[in-house]
Design an enzyme around this catalytic site. Structure first.
Site, PDB file in Angstrom:
ATOM      1  CG  HIS A 120      -0.175   0.034   2.532  1.00 30.23           C
ATOM      2  ND1 HIS A 120       0.222   1.197   3.140  1.00 30.23           N
ATOM      3  CD2 HIS A 120       0.259  -0.971   3.324  1.00 30.23           C
ATOM      4  CE1 HIS A 120       0.852   0.919   4.267  1.00 30.23           C
ATOM      5  NE2 HIS A 120       0.890  -0.395   4.406  1.00 30.23           N
ATOM      6  CG  ASP A 121      -0.531   4.293   1.148  1.00 27.91           C
ATOM      7  OD1 ASP A 121      -1.359   5.000   0.564  1.00 27.91           O
ATOM      8  OD2 ASP A 121      -0.816   3.603   2.154  1.00 27.91           O
ATOM      9  N   GLY A 138       5.073  -1.134   2.878  1.00 27.91           N
ATOM     10  CA  GLY A 138       4.260   0.047   2.616  1.00 27.91           C
ATOM     11  C   GLY A 138       5.059   1.328   2.466  1.00 27.91           C
TER      12      GLY A 138
END
Length: 256
Positions: A120-121, A138
């Protein structure tokens, strides 16, 4: 006109461009936008929040815009952007964003080999090669034209600079500065990425300048003093400024 296998599922609210090939057993969820001329081989999963450009080829078992593997995720709306001309090989997983940034981004002209995970991200630039089974935690940032070999483990929040070569099997929790080879155990500076720089058209004079910059940078126990030596003794080209800016803005510190 899109070619969609009768054995594939495309949600009626998904937005598809033109001339895409959707193979058997593919699954395309709602809130998905796909450009033109993509090839999704069999058994590709495109989850909600995906924004995929054009001319990408995605191989069997890949899952794009998956739910983040982050216990802080509370179901907030987020997206996963994939640019153009990417090759995303078998069983690659790319998570969508969380409330932290709201999006995961993979640029254009990248090769993500088998079993790569992009959490994520993360923000990946362009022209990147990522070897088999490499994992990014992440909010990792990877700049353009980096080469990351197989089975590399990258800690969350790290940044990998452009034009680097990271040797297979490395694991690290600090940033990798530009133009270098990173390797060994623990992961450390192993000289310049000479082959990569020459392939990208860097002149011998520029390569020597970059080498001198790292010699000065690492000659001091305190990186700030090394940067002062670079500014004092070397011509600060855009390439040298990239090194300076990278070191000065690093939040996790750079490998030594």
């Amino acid at each position: 006109m899109n070619q969609i296998s009768p054995l594939a599922y495309v949600h009626p609210e998904a937005k598809l461009g033109d001339n895409n090939i959707i193979g058997p057993f593919c699954y395309i969820d709602s809130n998905v936008e796909i450009g033109d001329n993509n090839v999704f081989q069999n058994s590709v999963t495109i989850n909600t929040g995906a924004r995929i450009g054009s001319n990408n080829e995605i191989f069997p078992g890949a899952s794009i815009s998956t739910k983040p593997q982050d216990l802080k995720f509370r179901g907030e709306e987020s997206i996963c952007k994939v640019g153009d001309n990417n090759s995303i090989r078998e069983n690659v997983t790319i998570s969508r964003g969380t409330a932290s940034k709201g999006e995961t981004v993979v640029g254009s002209n990248n090769l993500l080999m088998e079993c790569v995970h992009v959490a994520h991200d993360c923000v990946l630039g362009n022209g990147i090669i990522i070897g088999n089974s490499t994992k990014f935690a992440g909010e990792v940032v990877v700049d353009d034209n980096a080469i990351i070999s197989a089975s590399v483990l990258c800690h969350q929040f790290c940044r990998i600079a452009g034009y680097v070569m990271i040797q297979g099997g490395c694991r690290f929790s600090q940033d990798i500065p530009p133009y270098i080879i990173a390797g060994k155990e623990p992961t450390r500076y192993c000289g310049l990425n000479l082959v990569g720089l020459r392939r990208r058209g860097f002149s011998n004079e520029l390569i020597t300048l970059i080498h001198d910059a790292y010699r000065l940078l690492y000659s001091k126990g305190i990186l700030k003093e090394g940067i002062e030596e670079i500014r004092k003794n070397l011509q600060v080209t855009k390439e040298i400024q990239y090194i300076i800016d990278f070191v000065e803005t690093s939040k996790r510190g750079i490998i030594r």
